[in-house]
Motif scaffolding. Structure first.
Motif, PDB file in Angstrom:
ATOM      1  N   MET A 158     -63.034  -5.079  17.935  1.00  0.00           N
ATOM      2  CA  MET A 158     -61.993  -6.048  18.312  1.00  0.00           C
ATOM      3  C   MET A 158     -61.756  -6.007  19.833  1.00  0.00           C
ATOM      4  N   TYR A 159     -61.729  -7.169  20.425  1.00  0.00           N
ATOM      5  CA  TYR A 159     -61.464  -7.242  21.868  1.00  0.00           C
ATOM      6  C   TYR A 159     -59.964  -7.431  22.115  1.00  0.00           C
ATOM      7  N   ASP A 160     -59.509  -6.985  23.281  1.00  0.00           N
ATOM      8  CA  ASP A 160     -58.120  -7.292  23.669  1.00  0.00           C
ATOM      9  C   ASP A 160     -58.026  -8.757  24.091  1.00  0.00           C
ATOM     10  N   LYS A 175     -55.848 -11.666  22.076  1.00  0.00           N
ATOM     11  CA  LYS A 175     -55.318 -12.754  22.904  1.00  0.00           C
ATOM     12  C   LYS A 175     -56.452 -13.571  23.496  1.00  0.00           C
ATOM     13  N   VAL A 176     -56.138 -14.814  23.850  1.00  0.00           N
ATOM     14  CA  VAL A 176     -57.150 -15.688  24.455  1.00  0.00           C
ATOM     15  C   VAL A 176     -56.702 -16.057  25.876  1.00  0.00           C
ATOM     16  N   GLU A 178     -47.014 -20.967  23.856  1.00  0.00           N
ATOM     17  CA  GLU A 178     -48.017 -20.170  23.149  1.00  0.00           C
ATOM     18  C   GLU A 178     -47.785 -18.693  23.482  1.00  0.00           C
ATOM     19  N   SER A 179     -47.831 -17.838  22.494  1.00  0.00           N
ATOM     20  CA  SER A 179     -47.645 -16.422  22.806  1.00  0.00           C
ATOM     21  C   SER A 179     -48.976 -15.673  22.860  1.00  0.00           C
ATOM     22  N   VAL A 202     -52.084 -11.799  35.844  1.00  0.00           N
ATOM     23  CA  VAL A 202     -52.424 -10.413  35.502  1.00  0.00           C
ATOM     24  C   VAL A 202     -51.166  -9.543  35.629  1.00  0.00           C
ATOM     25  N   GLU A 203     -50.487  -9.732  36.746  1.00  0.00           N
ATOM     26  CA  GLU A 203     -49.259  -8.971  37.020  1.00  0.00           C
ATOM     27  C   GLU A 203     -48.267  -9.147  35.872  1.00  0.00           C
ATOM     28  N   LYS A 204     -48.082 -10.414  35.487  1.00  0.00           N
ATOM     29  CA  LYS A 204     -47.111 -10.740  34.439  1.00  0.00           C
ATOM     30  C   LYS A 204     -47.553 -10.127  33.104  1.00  0.00           C
ATOM     31  N   GLU A 205     -48.808 -10.260  32.803  1.00  0.00           N
ATOM     32  CA  GLU A 205     -49.345  -9.800  31.526  1.00  0.00           C
ATOM     33  C   GLU A 205     -49.232  -8.281  31.392  1.00  0.00           C
TER      34      GLU A 205
END
Ligand code: FDA
Length: 367
Positions: free
Chosen positions: A1-3, A226-227, A333-334, A361-364
Motif C-alpha cells: 500500500m502506498y501513502d 491519498k491521491v 475532498e479529504s 507539502v508544508e500543510k500536509e
C-alpha cells in the motif's frame, strides 16, 4: 500500500513526491505520457537538449526557490532576450530603449516617452473596450501594429478587436537599454537539461509511465491512502459542470545538418500575421552549444478540442465561473490533494509551481 498515488510526473507531482519520500512516505507516481517532467521535459537530440513543449527559462525572485531548484542542477547564466522579427525587421524585446531606437531613432528616455505619448493621444482612447484599444492606449500604434497585433492574433486565433482587454493588463515597457526579458534576481537554464532534475527528484520512487489515471481509476485509487492529482480538474469530475477551454500549440522540430547557428538567438518571435508560427526556438543557444548542427522548433498556436494537449487556460468569465464550481468540490475532498496548472486552471511559471507544491507539502505534513 502506498501513502500517495501521484497523478502526473510534472513539476508539481515530482516536488511533492520528493518531499514526501524525504518524510518517509511511500509514493507511486504515474503519468500518461511516456516520460517524466511534464511540460518541462527536455529530450537530447544530436547532443542538444530540446525543450519539447516550448522554451523553458527558469527565473525567480525568491532565493529559497532558487536554492531549492539548485539542489538538483547547476544553472548557467542564460538570460532571456528574445528577438522580434516583423517582416524581416529585427527588434529587441521586451520593449525597451533598443526597440525604440530601431523603431523611431530616439536615443533618450524622454524622446521615447514623448513618441509613445504622442501616439496614445492621437489614438484618443479613454476607455479601452478590446485588446487592440488596450494595447494602443498602453504603448501607442507603432509598437502595437508591428510587435503586438499579429503575434497576439495568431496566439489566440481571433482578431485583437474581438479579444478582451484583460489579456494584456500591463505590457513590459522599459526606458533603459536592457534586453533582459525578466526582472527577477535569478535566472538560468539547468546545465544538461531539465529532465535530469526530475530524474533526481524521482530517484528511488516508483514511477509508472504510459498510464492514464482515468483508464483504471478505481484500481489505482485502491493502491494508496491519498491521491495527489495534477491533471485537468474538469476531467476529474467527469466534466459535470462543463468543459474548461484551452488554447493549444503544436510543435514542428527539425535537425539542421551542417548549420552551427541558424538564427543567432534561442528565441525569435514572428510578429507579423502572415507567418503561421509565433516563434522559432533554436535550442542550442539555451546552453551556448557549439555543435556542428542545430535543432530548431517552430511553435504553432492552435484551437483546442477535448483530447488535444491543453496549454493555455482561457480565463474568461465563462470558464472562470465553471472552474469555481469544480474548485468548490475540490476544496471539500479529504483524500485528494489538487495541484499544478491543470488542477488550478491557471498559467503558472515553474517557480510558482515549486512554491505551491512546497506550500501543500508544508500543510500536509504539519498536521
Ligand atoms: P505539467 O503539465 O507539467 O504536468 C502535469 C502532468 O500530469 C503531465 O505530465 C501530464 O501528462 C500528467 N497527467 C495529466 N492528466 C493525467 C492523467 N489522467 N493520467 C496520468 N497523468 C496525467 N515556465 C517558466 O517558469 N518559464 C518558462 O519559460 C516557461 N515556458 C513555457 C512555455 C510554454 C509553451 C508553456 C505552455 C508553459 C511554459 N512555462 C514556463 C510553464 C511551465 O510549463 C509550467 O509551470 C509547468 O509545466 C507546470 O507543471 P505542472 O506539474 O503543474 O504541470
Amino acid at each position: 500500500m502506498y501513502d500517495y498515488l501521484i497523478v502526473g510526473a510534472g513539476l508539481f507531482g515530482s516536488v511533492f513526491a520528493y518531499e514526501a519520500k524525504k518524510r518517509g512516505k511511500k509514493c507511486l507516481v504515474i503519468d500518461k505520457r511516456a516520460h517524466i517532467g511534464g511540460n518541462v521535459y527536455t529530450e537530447k537530440i544530436e547532443g542538444i537538449n530540446v525543450h519539447k513543449y516550448g522554451a523553458h527559462i527558469f527565473h525567480t525572485n525568491n532565493k529559497e526557490i532558487w536554492d531549492y531548484v539548485n539542489q538538483f542542477a547547476d544553472f548557467n547564466r542564460y538570460t532571456n532576450s528574445p528577438i522580434a522579427n516583423f517582416r524581416g525587421e529585427i527588434y529587441n524585446l521586451p520593449f525597451n530603449m533598443n526597440t525604440f531606437n530601431t523603431l523611431w531613432g530616439t536615443s533618450t528616455p524622454d524622446e521615447a516617452k514623448a513618441k509613445i505619448e504622442q501616439q496614445k493621444m492621437a489614438a484618443g482612447i479613454t476607455e479601452p473596450t478590446n485588446l487592440e484599444e488596450q494595447a494602443i492606449s498602453l504603448v501607442g500604434t507603432d509598437i502595437y501594429e508591428k510587435l503586438i497585433k499579429g503575434y497576439t492574433e495568431k496566439q489566440w486565433g481571433r482578431s485583437a478587436k474581438e479579444l478582451p482587454t484583460f489579456i494584456i493588463k500591463r505590457l513590459p515597457v522599459r526606458f533603459t537599454y536592457d534586453n533582459n526579458y525578466f526582472n527577477d534576481r535569478f535566472q538560468g537554464i539547468p546545465i544538461g537539461g531539465y529532465t535530469a532534475i526530475f530524474e533526481k527528484m524521482l530517484d528511488e520512487i516508483d514511477v509508472k509511465l504510459n498510464i492514464d489515471f482515468f483508464k483504471q481509476r478505481e484500481k489505482l485509487e485502491r493502491l494508496a491512502n491519498k491521491v495527489v492529482y495534477t491533471g485537468m480538474i474538469d476531467q476529474y469530475y467527469d466534466y459535470k459542470f462543463g468543459v474548461l477551454d484551452y488554447r493549444s500549440l503544436h510543435f514542428e522540430t527539425n535537425v539542421l545538418d551542417n548549420t552551427p547557428n541558424y538564427q543567432g538567438n534561442a528565441v525569435v518571435n514572428y510578429t507579423d500575421k502572415e507567418t503561421p508560427y509565433t516563434r522559432i526556438i533554436e535550442h542550442k543557444h539555451f546552453e551556448f552549444g557549439t555543435q556542428e548542427e542545430t535543432v530548431i522548433t517552430k511553435e504553432f498556436p492552435s484551437e483546442w478540442q477535448p483530447g488535444d494537449e491543453p496549454y493555455y487556460p482561457i480565463n474568461d468569465n465563462k470558464n472562470n465561473e465553471i472552474f469555481k464550481k469544480y474548485k468548490a468540490l475540490a476544496d471539500n475532498e479529504s483524500r485528494v490533494i489538487f495541484g499544478g496548472r491543470l488542477a488550478n486552471y491557471k498559467y503558472f511559471d515553474m517557480h510558482q509551481v515549486i512554491g505551491a507544491a512546497l506550500t501543500k507539502v508544508e500543510k500536509e505534513f504539519s498536521s
